[in-house]
Design a protein around this motif. Structure first.
Motif, PDB file in Angstrom:
ATOM      1  N   ASN A  97       0.712  -1.214  -0.114  1.00 52.80           N
ATOM      2  CA  ASN A  97       0.151   0.108  -0.069  1.00 52.80           C
ATOM      3  C   ASN A  97       0.838   1.313  -0.113  1.00 52.80           C
ATOM      4  N   GLN A  98       2.097   1.393   0.876  1.00 51.25           N
ATOM      5  CA  GLN A  98       2.546   2.597   0.839  1.00 51.25           C
ATOM      6  C   GLN A  98       3.564   2.587  -0.557  1.00 51.25           C
TER       7      GLN A  98
ATOM      8  N   THR B 189       2.248   1.557  -3.633  1.00 47.62           N
ATOM      9  CA  THR B 189       1.440   2.064  -4.553  1.00 47.62           C
ATOM     10  C   THR B 189       1.092   3.667  -4.060  1.00 47.62           C
ATOM     11  N   SER B 190       1.002   4.170  -2.959  1.00 46.56           N
ATOM     12  CA  SER B 190       0.879   5.392  -2.811  1.00 46.56           C
ATOM     13  C   SER B 190       1.964   6.232  -3.123  1.00 46.56           C
ATOM     14  N   PHE B 191       3.166   5.624  -2.814  1.00 46.78           N
ATOM     15  CA  PHE B 191       4.444   6.492  -3.243  1.00 46.78           C
ATOM     16  C   PHE B 191       4.458   6.754  -5.112  1.00 46.78           C
TER      17      PHE B 191
ATOM     18  N   ASP C 186       1.781   6.769  -7.082  1.00 48.84           N
ATOM     19  CA  ASP C 186       0.817   7.641  -7.067  1.00 48.84           C
ATOM     20  C   ASP C 186       1.093   9.085  -6.890  1.00 48.84           C
ATOM     21  N   ASN C 187       1.804   9.459  -5.837  1.00 48.21           N
ATOM     22  CA  ASN C 187       2.253  10.600  -5.335  1.00 48.21           C
ATOM     23  C   ASN C 187       3.454  11.431  -6.314  1.00 48.21           C
ATOM     24  N   GLN C 188       4.311  10.441  -6.402  1.00 45.87           N
ATOM     25  CA  GLN C 188       5.343  11.020  -7.386  1.00 45.87           C
ATOM     26  C   GLN C 188       5.293  10.899  -8.787  1.00 45.87           C
ATOM     27  N   ARG C 189       3.921  10.433  -9.270  1.00 44.43           N
ATOM     28  CA  ARG C 189       3.678  10.140 -10.719  1.00 44.43           C
ATOM     29  C   ARG C 189       4.526   9.561 -11.316  1.00 44.43           C
TER      30      ARG C 189
ATOM     31  N   ARG D 155       6.873  -1.110 -10.228  1.00 46.26           N
ATOM     32  CA  ARG D 155       6.208  -1.180  -8.974  1.00 46.26           C
ATOM     33  C   ARG D 155       6.522  -2.585  -8.388  1.00 46.26           C
TER      34      ARG D 155
END
Length: 62
Positions: A13-14, A16-18, A20-23, A46
């Motif tokens: 989850n972390q 995936t969020s990284f 998404d946040n860093q594009r 990923r």
């Protein structure tokens, strides 16, 4: 064994969020890294990135 599974899910989850946040997908596209067929490059990145933090080997994962 019950402690390993939640840590792996939390790590996924972390990661995936990284991504998404860093594009990361946008950066890969701007770097002309694209797929011709098959799995998207961001999914491959990923998975390789997650191997480092889960402590698994690519051959053991497969």
């Amino acid at each position: 064994m019950s402690q390993i599974v939640p840590e792996t899910v939390s790590c996924q989850n972390q990661i995936t969020s990284f991504f998404d946040n860093q594009r990361i997908a946008l950066l890969l596209k701007q770097s002309n890294i694209f797929k011709q067929c098959g799995i998207a490059p961001v999914v491959v990145m990923r998975m390789i990135f997650s191997l480092v933090f889960t402590g698994k080997n690519l051959f053991r994962y497969l």
